[in-house]
Design a protein around this motif. Structure first.
Motif, mmCIF file in Angstrom:
data_model
loop_
_atom_site.group_PDB
_atom_site.id
_atom_site.type_symbol
_atom_site.label_atom_id
_atom_site.label_comp_id
_atom_site.label_asym_id
_atom_site.label_seq_id
_atom_site.Cartn_x
_atom_site.Cartn_y
_atom_site.Cartn_z
ATOM 1 N N GLY A 16 53.645 108.416 9.060
ATOM 2 C CA GLY A 16 52.771 109.507 9.425
ATOM 3 C C GLY A 16 53.504 110.760 9.850
ATOM 4 O O GLY A 16 52.880 111.781 10.133
ATOM 5 N N GLN A 17 54.823 110.741 9.902
ATOM 6 C CA GLN A 17 55.599 111.912 10.299
ATOM 7 C C GLN A 17 56.286 112.566 9.103
ATOM 8 O O GLN A 17 57.128 113.440 9.261
ATOM 9 C CB GLN A 17 56.651 111.516 11.338
ATOM 10 C CG GLN A 17 56.053 110.953 12.618
ATOM 11 C CD GLN A 17 57.115 110.535 13.621
ATOM 12 O OE1 GLN A 17 58.252 110.991 13.555
ATOM 13 N NE2 GLN A 17 56.756 109.686 14.544
ATOM 14 N N ASN A 18 55.910 112.145 7.891
ATOM 15 C CA ASN A 18 56.515 112.659 6.664
ATOM 16 C C ASN A 18 58.032 112.465 6.668
ATOM 17 O O ASN A 18 58.786 113.300 6.180
ATOM 18 C CB ASN A 18 56.176 114.135 6.430
ATOM 19 C CG ASN A 18 56.181 114.494 4.948
ATOM 20 O OD1 ASN A 18 55.772 113.700 4.113
ATOM 21 N ND2 ASN A 18 56.639 115.692 4.617
ATOM 22 N N ARG A 19 58.475 111.350 7.252
ATOM 23 C CA ARG A 19 59.881 111.006 7.280
ATOM 24 C C ARG A 19 60.058 109.579 6.761
ATOM 25 O O ARG A 19 59.102 108.785 6.756
ATOM 26 C CB ARG A 19 60.461 111.119 8.689
ATOM 27 C CG ARG A 19 60.403 112.516 9.263
ATOM 28 C CD ARG A 19 61.213 112.629 10.530
ATOM 29 N NE ARG A 19 62.650 112.460 10.280
ATOM 30 C CZ ARG A 19 63.455 113.451 9.865
ATOM 31 N NH1 ARG A 19 62.956 114.655 9.639
ATOM 32 N NH2 ARG A 19 64.741 113.227 9.678
ATOM 33 N N LEU A 20 61.261 109.257 6.338
ATOM 34 C CA LEU A 20 61.550 107.916 5.892
ATOM 35 C C LEU A 20 63.000 107.588 6.198
ATOM 36 O O LEU A 20 63.809 108.479 6.472
ATOM 37 C CB LEU A 20 61.299 107.753 4.391
ATOM 38 C CG LEU A 20 62.390 108.305 3.443
ATOM 39 C CD1 LEU A 20 62.266 107.618 2.085
ATOM 40 C CD2 LEU A 20 62.279 109.801 3.299
ATOM 41 N N GLU A 21 63.316 106.319 6.134
ATOM 42 C CA GLU A 21 64.698 105.878 6.238
ATOM 43 C C GLU A 21 65.080 105.177 4.951
ATOM 44 O O GLU A 21 64.315 104.355 4.426
ATOM 45 C CB GLU A 21 64.904 104.980 7.452
ATOM 46 C CG GLU A 21 64.888 105.773 8.742
ATOM 47 C CD GLU A 21 65.401 104.983 9.928
ATOM 48 O OE1 GLU A 21 66.116 105.571 10.761
ATOM 49 O OE2 GLU A 21 65.088 103.784 10.017
ATOM 50 N N LEU A 22 66.261 105.499 4.478
ATOM 51 C CA LEU A 22 66.771 104.970 3.224
ATOM 52 C C LEU A 22 67.988 104.099 3.480
ATOM 53 O O LEU A 22 68.874 104.469 4.259
ATOM 54 C CB LEU A 22 67.162 106.109 2.286
ATOM 55 C CG LEU A 22 66.048 107.034 1.803
ATOM 56 C CD1 LEU A 22 66.641 108.215 1.040
ATOM 57 C CD2 LEU A 22 65.055 106.277 0.928
ATOM 58 N N LEU A 23 68.027 102.964 2.811
ATOM 59 C CA LEU A 23 69.217 102.130 2.795
ATOM 60 C C LEU A 23 70.067 102.566 1.610
ATOM 61 O O LEU A 23 69.617 102.513 0.459
ATOM 62 C CB LEU A 23 68.828 100.660 2.662
ATOM 63 C CG LEU A 23 69.985 99.669 2.504
ATOM 64 C CD1 LEU A 23 70.858 99.652 3.759
ATOM 65 C CD2 LEU A 23 69.462 98.272 2.194
ATOM 66 N N ILE A 113 70.026 106.105 6.459
ATOM 67 C CA ILE A 113 69.857 107.497 6.874
ATOM 68 C C ILE A 113 68.385 107.790 7.111
ATOM 69 O O ILE A 113 67.504 107.173 6.508
ATOM 70 C CB ILE A 113 70.441 108.484 5.843
ATOM 71 C CG1 ILE A 113 69.722 108.350 4.491
ATOM 72 C CG2 ILE A 113 71.937 108.269 5.692
ATOM 73 C CD1 ILE A 113 70.108 109.444 3.490
ATOM 74 N N ASN A 114 68.117 108.718 7.990
ATOM 75 C CA ASN A 114 66.769 109.154 8.336
ATOM 76 C C ASN A 114 66.607 110.585 7.842
ATOM 77 O O ASN A 114 67.355 111.476 8.239
ATOM 78 C CB ASN A 114 66.589 109.078 9.859
ATOM 79 C CG ASN A 114 65.214 109.525 10.315
ATOM 80 O OD1 ASN A 114 64.625 110.442 9.764
ATOM 81 N ND2 ASN A 114 64.708 108.867 11.341
ATOM 82 N N ILE A 115 65.632 110.804 6.944
ATOM 83 C CA ILE A 115 65.437 112.140 6.374
ATOM 84 C C ILE A 115 63.949 112.461 6.289
ATOM 85 O O ILE A 115 63.094 111.596 6.472
ATOM 86 C CB ILE A 115 66.068 112.262 4.966
ATOM 87 C CG1 ILE A 115 65.415 111.267 4.005
ATOM 88 C CG2 ILE A 115 67.565 112.057 5.006
ATOM 89 C CD1 ILE A 115 65.866 111.453 2.568
ATOM 90 N N SER A 116 63.658 113.712 5.996
ATOM 91 C CA SER A 116 62.281 114.150 5.775
ATOM 92 C C SER A 116 61.912 113.962 4.309
ATOM 93 O O SER A 116 62.749 114.151 3.415
ATOM 94 C CB SER A 116 62.132 115.623 6.160
ATOM 95 O OG SER A 116 60.915 116.146 5.680
#
Length: 308
Positions: A16-23, A113-116
């Protein structure tokens, strides 16, 4: 390496924050690839496995992982790349999406990593990874290719989009009362194809959008330029998409007085109880895990009937 995902539960706060974490991981020595952490159960050293005669060329075998027979897919194969690590010395990314569990073999796992989502862009057409890439992003001046693992899995298992006769008949009856038009939003070309095939079998006219921002622009233009009877009857949207995710799309629509009552079905490969909680927070009409044609068709018909 398994502790790299030890705090996955905390990452549900990103929804809901328009963010994601990628492996991030590597298949060869050069390019970094990525997968959404929400699709990952764990990362383990490559286990022993049994080969399966006449299996798909991408499948290297079946491994017993925590008591379950899990197919292992050599991720280098569909991408036309060559693993630099001998068999038995790589890593397995154990994933759960589209209601299935499978492992992807990679050479090495890098970090999370945590990105928008705004920093995640549609892939360039000239990419070597071709149609198996769903998006790209930049991190520390390095290009990262986000893979369309749904498409890879569809190649291995095949597409499923046939709707039962009873639902086709129900859809035909609904269309006789009034034609319906639905906006389908998904960054995966395979997912768009599956959803469109499914909905067309129940007589629904489908228009496509590749991500949340494109969908929002279409809907805002529709509301500004046309009469309500010409609007879409509902939206079926993926959650994880470049530029704008499905949660943010839903929230933006609910904040617009013109579009606030538009039915929205969040249709996603992601699993987890946080999704159920999020549909209430962002105001979605319903949440549906991918992919079962009859469930999608039934959910759409229910939403259309309720809207009438």
């Amino acid at each position: 390496m398994s502790d790299i995902l030890s705090s996955v539960d905390q990452r549900t706060q990103l929804a809901g924050q328009n963010r994601l974490e990628l492996l991030l991981f590597k298949i060869d020595a050069r390019q970094l690839f990525a997968i959404n952490v929400f699709k990952v159960r764990e990362v383990i050293p490559e286990p022993k496995y049994k080969t399966v005669p006449q299996s798909h060329p991408y499948v290297i075998g079946i491994a017993n992982i925590r008591g379950h027979a899990t197919p292992l897919i050599q991720l280098a194969s569909p991408l036309g790349r060559h693993s630099q690590v001998p068999l038995g010395q790589g890593f397995i990314i154990v994933t759960e999406f589209n209601r299935m569990v499978q492992g992807f073999r990679v050479d090495a796992v890098d970090k999370i990593i945590n990105i928008s989502w705004e920093a995640v862009l549609p892939p360039p057409k000239s990419s070597r990874s071709g149609h198996y890439m769903t998006a790209v992003t930049q991190h520390e001046d390095q290009l990262i290719e986000i893979l369309d693992v749904e498409r890879i899995l569809a190649d291995v298992r095949g597409l499923e989009a046939n709707v039962s006769e009873s639902l086709r008949n129900e859809g035909a009856t609904a269309q006789q009362q009034r034609p319906h038009r639905i906006l389908v939003v998904d960054d995966s070309s395979v997912a768009r194809l599956q959803v469109r095939r499914t909905l067309e079998q129940i007589g629904v006219e489908v228009e496509l959008a590749n991500d949340g921002r494109e969908a929002l622009e279409k809907l805002e233009a529709m509301a500004a330029q046309s009469a309500p009877e010409e609007w879409f009857d509902a939206v079926v949207s993926d959650i994880e998409m470049p530029r704008m995710d499905g949660y943010t799309l839903c929230s933006r629509l609910r904040a617009d007085e013109r579009l606030a009552k538009l039915p929205i079905i969040l249709h996603t490969s992601l699993s987890g109880s946080f999704n159920q909680a999020m549909i209430e927070r962002v105001g979605a009409s319903s949440f549906l895990p991918k992919f079962h044609p009859d469930e999608l068709a039934s959910s759409v018909l229910h939403v259309l009937e309720h809207a009438r």
